[in-house]
Design an enzyme around this catalytic site. Sequence first.
Site, PDB file in Angstrom:
ATOM      1  N   GLU A 272       0.854  -1.194   0.000  1.00  0.00           N
ATOM      2  CA  GLU A 272       0.000   0.000   0.000  1.00  0.00           C
ATOM      3  C   GLU A 272       0.888   1.243   0.000  1.00  0.00           C
ATOM      4  O   GLU A 272       1.921   1.259   0.682  1.00  0.00           O
ATOM      5  CB  GLU A 272      -0.921  -0.014   1.224  1.00  0.00           C
ATOM      6  CG  GLU A 272      -1.876  -1.209   1.171  1.00  0.00           C
ATOM      7  CD  GLU A 272      -2.891  -1.249   2.307  1.00  0.00           C
ATOM      8  OE1 GLU A 272      -2.925  -0.305   3.120  1.00  0.00           O
ATOM      9  OE2 GLU A 272      -3.650  -2.232   2.362  1.00  0.00           O
ATOM     10  N   HIS A 295      -7.990   1.246   1.336  1.00  0.00           N
ATOM     11  CA  HIS A 295      -7.959   0.833   2.754  1.00  0.00           C
ATOM     12  C   HIS A 295      -8.817   1.762   3.638  1.00  0.00           C
ATOM     13  O   HIS A 295      -8.351   2.320   4.621  1.00  0.00           O
ATOM     14  CB  HIS A 295      -6.514   0.803   3.285  1.00  0.00           C
ATOM     15  CG  HIS A 295      -6.360  -0.115   4.463  1.00  0.00           C
ATOM     16  ND1 HIS A 295      -5.213  -0.804   4.746  1.00  0.00           N
ATOM     17  CD2 HIS A 295      -7.237  -0.464   5.460  1.00  0.00           C
ATOM     18  CE1 HIS A 295      -5.372  -1.514   5.834  1.00  0.00           C
ATOM     19  NE2 HIS A 295      -6.603  -1.329   6.292  1.00  0.00           N
TER      20      HIS A 295
END
Length: 412
Positions: A272, A295
């Site tokens: 990420e 997320h």
Amino acid sequence: MTPMARQLSYPKEKIKILLLEGIHPAAGGVFQEAGYEAHPVRSAMSQEELREAIEHIHVLGIRSKTEVRQPVLESARRLLAIGCFCIGTDRVDLDAAASRGVPVFNAPFSNTRSVAELTMAEVVMLSRKAAYRSMQLHLGCWEKSASGSREVRHKTIGIVGYGHIGSQVGLLAESFGMRVVFYDIVNKLPLGNAKQLPTLRQLLKISDFVTLHVPESPETRNMIGRRELAAMRSGSFLLNLSRGSVVDIEALRDALAAGHLAGAAVDVYPHEPKSNEAEFRCALRGLENVILTPHIGGSTEEAQRSIGIEVAGALVKYMDTGSSGGAVNFPQVELPVVKNRHRVLNVHRNVPGVLGNINRIVAEMGGNISAQCLGTRRDIGYLIMDVDQLISREVKRKIDMLDTTIKTRLLF
Ligand code: NAI
């Protein structure tokens, strides 16, 4: 002041509470109501900055950007507790904190409902290809069609990991008229009409939607890989709002590109971006009927607020009563507060004979222990003990001198 609250031997107004990273103001409110004043800062701190700042801090609150490692803890001479105002606690060296007598608290359930709600929204969006159609419309393409668009009623949702989030998803899905099955390594009480299945394979075989809600662990790493994807029903959907390591992303891309899966919703990724400025790189980009979210499963204002309240509440309880309930790195010890007693809190090395030595100190002073509770976790022992008011200071002084003692506090 709440009925549980008591004074500290150290005046509350001198307790320094530093809250970094724009922690929700509700946390400050909880501290204020309990008689403490918190100092909020919007930004995170680097290791160097924190190392300097922490020297005078008694309680530290962080979110996900500040790291609290060994060098910082070495400077944290006055630190009594750390609050992670988030779910994860991996930014803190938990063992190093425990070995200095510092419990670490977090908020494991504050965003459970937020994740469950997004999961269900995405189940419907996938089934109606709504995200894809919205994207087309933004590009100017009017694609009105019922083809491949289905209700979720009477469809089967397979929940992998029936914990806090998974079980909430099950309840919501049932209200949508879905059949709910789940797989968990632990035997769980099914809520509503949900049914636990003995193997993951059985779940994959019968589910129209497979949604993952397991923790990150060696066992869950790539638990959905090529074999598992192949075992899923043709035309079914996969949702991952758990952790990026749980799904083999390349294998998922291939299953989607081949048309074996009809779509996917993914909120978490093996890699990420570290900041909102960095580019998001992922093999799933550009695929049809794949909902990608950054997320945000648990990121709602309600969750932020409830994280603030939950963690600040745990910290206040620890400061006021010594209760370590909910600490992730510490023995869990709670003792009801009684009037007219002083409370000694002792963190010590977990070696034989500590309790005997402490009890001897009180007995030799002719004192009375009215209540006592001790818990251990790995190398750390934690004792809460109520004693007569007259002897408490001397008891604390003598316990402080034991070579097993890491930290002692007195509440009265
Ligand atoms: P939980 O601990 O309450 O539930 C996890 C469940 O998974 C437990 O019932 C456990 O027995 C089960 N489990 C563990 N290993 C398993 C395995 N190998 N196979 C099958 N079941 C297994 O956790 P919670 O709070 O429900 O969170 C679930 C996941 O959601 C976690 O990975 C967490 O990091 C993630 N999460 C994601 C958020 C987001 O923003 N997308 C926000 C909050 C949590």
